[in-house]
Enzyme design. Structure first.
Site, PDB file in Angstrom:
ATOM      1  N   GLU A 270       0.885  -1.180   0.000  1.00  0.00           N
ATOM      2  CA  GLU A 270       0.000   0.000   0.000  1.00  0.00           C
ATOM      3  C   GLU A 270       0.915   1.220   0.000  1.00  0.00           C
ATOM      4  O   GLU A 270       1.351   1.683   1.043  1.00  0.00           O
ATOM      5  CB  GLU A 270      -0.883   0.005   1.257  1.00  0.00           C
ATOM      6  CG  GLU A 270      -1.820  -1.176   1.366  1.00  0.00           C
ATOM      7  CD  GLU A 270      -3.030  -1.064   0.442  1.00  0.00           C
ATOM      8  OE1 GLU A 270      -3.226  -0.005  -0.179  1.00  0.00           O
ATOM      9  OE2 GLU A 270      -3.765  -2.051   0.341  1.00  0.00           O
ATOM     10  N   CYS A 304      -2.437   9.309   2.074  1.00  0.00           N
ATOM     11  CA  CYS A 304      -2.000   8.736   0.793  1.00  0.00           C
ATOM     12  C   CYS A 304      -2.978   9.119  -0.298  1.00  0.00           C
ATOM     13  O   CYS A 304      -2.623   9.171  -1.473  1.00  0.00           O
ATOM     14  CB  CYS A 304      -1.874   7.223   0.907  1.00  0.00           C
ATOM     15  SG  CYS A 304      -3.334   6.451   1.604  1.00  0.00           S
TER      16      CYS A 304
HETATM   17  P1  NAD Z   1       8.002   5.186   4.986  1.00  0.00           P
HETATM   18  O1  NAD Z   1       8.122   4.382   3.749  1.00  0.00           O
HETATM   19  O2  NAD Z   1       9.088   6.129   5.316  1.00  0.00           O
HETATM   20  O3  NAD Z   1       7.856   4.201   6.263  1.00  0.00           O
HETATM   21  C1  NAD Z   1       6.859   3.205   6.327  1.00  0.00           C
HETATM   22  C2  NAD Z   1       7.317   2.090   7.258  1.00  0.00           C
HETATM   23  O4  NAD Z   1       8.425   1.409   6.670  1.00  0.00           O
HETATM   24  C3  NAD Z   1       7.801   2.563   8.624  1.00  0.00           C
HETATM   25  O5  NAD Z   1       7.333   1.679   9.601  1.00  0.00           O
HETATM   26  C4  NAD Z   1       9.303   2.503   8.489  1.00  0.00           C
HETATM   27  O6  NAD Z   1       9.976   2.362   9.714  1.00  0.00           O
HETATM   28  C5  NAD Z   1       9.452   1.260   7.640  1.00  0.00           C
HETATM   29  N1  NAD Z   1      10.738   1.135   6.934  1.00  0.00           N
HETATM   30  C6  NAD Z   1      11.621   2.108   6.602  1.00  0.00           C
HETATM   31  N2  NAD Z   1      12.663   1.587   5.922  1.00  0.00           N
HETATM   32  C7  NAD Z   1      12.429   0.261   5.819  1.00  0.00           C
HETATM   33  C8  NAD Z   1      13.124  -0.828   5.205  1.00  0.00           C
HETATM   34  N3  NAD Z   1      14.283  -0.642   4.570  1.00  0.00           N
HETATM   35  N4  NAD Z   1      12.579  -2.061   5.264  1.00  0.00           N
HETATM   36  C9  NAD Z   1      11.386  -2.268   5.880  1.00  0.00           C
HETATM   37  N5  NAD Z   1      10.681  -1.281   6.495  1.00  0.00           N
HETATM   38  C10 NAD Z   1      11.193  -0.030   6.453  1.00  0.00           C
HETATM   39  O7  NAD Z   1       6.587   5.934   4.885  1.00  0.00           O
HETATM   40  P2  NAD Z   1       5.979   7.058   5.856  1.00  0.00           P
HETATM   41  O8  NAD Z   1       6.700   8.340   5.664  1.00  0.00           O
HETATM   42  O9  NAD Z   1       5.824   6.519   7.225  1.00  0.00           O
HETATM   43  O10 NAD Z   1       4.503   7.199   5.263  1.00  0.00           O
HETATM   44  C11 NAD Z   1       4.145   8.030   4.186  1.00  0.00           C
HETATM   45  C12 NAD Z   1       4.050   7.251   2.905  1.00  0.00           C
HETATM   46  O11 NAD Z   1       3.144   6.144   3.065  1.00  0.00           O
HETATM   47  C13 NAD Z   1       3.476   8.070   1.761  1.00  0.00           C
HETATM   48  O12 NAD Z   1       4.164   7.761   0.582  1.00  0.00           O
HETATM   49  C14 NAD Z   1       2.030   7.605   1.696  1.00  0.00           C
HETATM   50  O13 NAD Z   1       1.412   7.809   0.434  1.00  0.00           O
HETATM   51  C15 NAD Z   1       2.176   6.153   2.030  1.00  0.00           C
HETATM   52  N6  NAD Z   1       0.914   5.588   2.531  1.00  0.00           N
HETATM   53  C16 NAD Z   1       0.219   4.760   1.703  1.00  0.00           C
HETATM   54  C17 NAD Z   1      -0.999   4.249   2.114  1.00  0.00           C
HETATM   55  C18 NAD Z   1      -1.800   3.361   1.213  1.00  0.00           C
HETATM   56  O14 NAD Z   1      -2.733   2.723   1.710  1.00  0.00           O
HETATM   57  N7  NAD Z   1      -1.510   3.278  -0.077  1.00  0.00           N
HETATM   58  C19 NAD Z   1      -1.496   4.550   3.383  1.00  0.00           C
HETATM   59  C20 NAD Z   1      -0.738   5.389   4.209  1.00  0.00           C
HETATM   60  C21 NAD Z   1       0.466   5.907   3.769  1.00  0.00           C
END
Ligand code: NAD
Length: 513
Positions: A270, A304
């Site tokens: 997602e 998002c």
């Molecule tokens: P992010 O990608 O920075 O972090 C998301 C999660 O991934 C966190 O828990 C983080 O600690 C973890 N993470 C970071 N590096 C990782 C790695 N190398 N391996 C595994 N996990 C890792 O995202 P964010 O800033 O927390 O959230 C915003 C983003 O999320 C935006 O792009 C938004 O559009 C998206 N989002 C999408 C949806 C959807 O349903 N499509 C919903 C909410 C947010």
């Protein structure tokens, strides 16, 4: 800042204590609370003060937790699905009791306004109700067999222990979607929450774990590790997790998706969006403006599904821009916990820097800031909701997701052109068309219409209901969560053919005698 000044000690935030939050909190749960990773501070985006501290989990804590969640599976999966549904019903009721307090915590820690914070908890409650019903409806097909004396049927079984990695902007609801469905499907789970919203995940886990304890079940069925990218990376490569449900940015999601695929695991991705509202010349323009206010500025642009592109017919372009400028100038900015406030802060200081640099990049590229574009002079991470005009539809800035309240306005002449622009970005999450013309609506929904996972008409791009499958195509990852048949992703399907006759006929009439 001394711990005496942490917000958890301020009586204004007494709901934190009711949720079990202390000034230092253990961030790992697998029947007992532990943690020996780095200690982090949870910061309130509205004032940048420390709410409380969390002892996160390191890779060793992860190892213990995943073992516990994995072994809890053999207990959980033996419980019949309707009885698992009964546990989920109790979780839903516990969330009802804590809805106001948990909603406040979401507002305090993530920075979204109170009614949206409570809305997240409501979403979790709703999906619990949905999952309770599902627990008596998980079905498989019985199909006609071509062979005499044979039955051909599908059987669905749980996957095992699954991994859930969540983003900061929906610190409760996204876990809720996964949690309620996975539980009735018979899976146990290990949750890694976002590093900047650990308190929400601790509070949720405390609520959920009381239900398991009250039913003499292992709390490790829903385990938690508050940790960073190192823990997330471990999860992606861990063969004990047959499914990793990841919500976050496209860049990180791609890494996680590839690592899971590399071991032939399943993933639900997602990821980021770049959502558009198209307003046709025949639209109810006032309704479109009202929808765009929430779609562009709601959650300070941190959904998002936030609208990042307004694709406006040339005949109503000025009216929409003027209407939005007036609305943005009057939007009630302030502390998200104040019930009167509609517009809160960005989540972190660094998001403010990103916002400012994107605005200046847009101006350099020839964009015009119609309104906003600046940080707001007050404590916390507040920035103005911003409209930028004059950039081409295919400019790199317009094509990328900036997770902030910046919307690019584009002018179109024909609906085909507008749909082309809607679809030309790499992401494919949400999209809305404002029109009163039936032909436009069906074109928009059809094969030459929007290529997004969410295709709306006369409503904003954001604010989905739990009943539908939620997610998007292309660089949004292709995953679907929440309603419809999303539950199938938490189970494995077996096609079972049973011979109840005395003969052994082969399919396709093949003879092997
Ligand atoms: P992010 O990608 O920075 O972090 C998301 C999660 O991934 C966190 O828990 C983080 O600690 C973890 N993470 C970071 N590096 C990782 C790695 N190398 N391996 C595994 N996990 C890792 O995202 P964010 O800033 O927390 O959230 C915003 C983003 O999320 C935006 O792009 C938004 O559009 C998206 N989002 C999408 C949806 C959807 O349903 N499509 C919903 C909410 C947010």
């Amino acid at each position: 800042m001394s711990s005496a000044n942490f917000l958890v000690n301020d009586s204004k935030y007494d709901f934190l204590k009711r949720l079990g939050i202390q000034h230092k909190n253990l961030g790992v749960y697998d029947t007992e609370w532990r943690g020996k990773g780095p200690v982090i501070q949870s910061i309130c985006p509205a004032n940048n003060k420390v709410i409380a501290e969390v002892v996160t989990g390191d890779v060793q804590d992860y190892e213990t937790a995943v073992k516990a969640a994995h072994s809890a599976w053999s207990v959980w999966t033996d419980i019949p699905a309707p009885q698992r549904g009964e546990i989920v019903r109790q979780i839903g009721n516990a969330l009802r009791e804590h809805k106001t307090d948990l909603g406040r915590l979401v507002a305090l820690e993530m920075g979204k306004i109170l009614s949206e914070g409570e809305g997240e908890v409501q979403e979790y409650i709703d999906i619990c109700d949905y999952a309770v019903g599902l627990s008596r409806m998980i079905d498989g097909k019985v199909l006609p067999s071509e062979r005499p004396g044979h039955v051909l049927m599908e059987n669905w079984n749980p996957l095992g222990c699954i991994g859930i990695i969540t983003a900061f902007n929906f610190p409760v609801a996204v876990f809720g979607w996964n949690n309620a469905l996975a539980l009735v499907c018979g899976d146990t789970m290990l949750w890694k929450s976002a590093p900047t919203t650990p308190l929400c995940s601790i509070a949720v886990t405390k609520i959920v774990s009381t239900i398991f304890e009250a039913n003499s079940l292992p709390g490790a069925i829903c385990s938690l590790v508050c940790g960073g990218a190192d823990v997330g990376e471990k999860m992606a490569t861990d063969t004990r997790l047959p499914l990793v449900s990841f919500t976050g940015s496209t860049g990180v999601g791609q890494k996680v998706g590839l690592a899971v695929q590399n071991r032939f695991g399943k993933s639900i991705l997602e990821l980021g969006g770049n959502n558009a509202i198209i307003v046709c010349e025949d639209a109810d323009v006032d309704m479109a403006i009202r929808a765009a206010i929430f779609a562009c500025a709601g959650t300070a642009g941190q959904r998002c599904t936030t609208t990042r592109r307004l694709i406006l017919h040339e005949k109503i372009y000025d009216k929409v821009i003027d209407g939005l400028k007036k609305a943005f100038a009057q939007i009630r900015v302030g502390d998200p916990l104040d019930a009167n406030v509609l517009y809160g802060p960005l989540h972190t200081k660094s998001s403010v820097q990103t916002y400012l640099s994107v605005v200046s990049e847009a101006v350099k590229e020839g964009g015009r800031v119609e309104c906003g574009g600046k940080a707001i002079e007050r404590e916390g991470n507040f920035v103005e909701p911003t409209i930028i005009t004059g950039l081409p539809h295919d400019s790199p800035l317009v094509q990328r997701e900036t997770f902030a309240p910046i919307v690019y306005a584009l002018k179109f002449t024909s609906l085909d052109e507008a749909i082309g622009w809607n679809n030309e970005v790499k992401q494919g999450l949400s999209s809305s068309l404002f029109t009163t013309n039936l032909n436009n609506i069906f074109k928009w929904m059809g094969p030459k219409g929007s290529d997004c996972g969410i295709v709306n008409v006369n409503i904003p791009t954001n604010g989905a209901e739990i009943g539908g499958a939620f997610g998007g195509e292309k660089h949004t990852g292709g995953g679907r969560e929440s309603g419809s048949d999303s539950w199938k992703q938490y189970m494995r399907r077996s096609t079972c053919t049973i011979n109840y006759g005395k003969q052994l006929p082969l399919a396709q009439g093949i003879k092997f005698e």
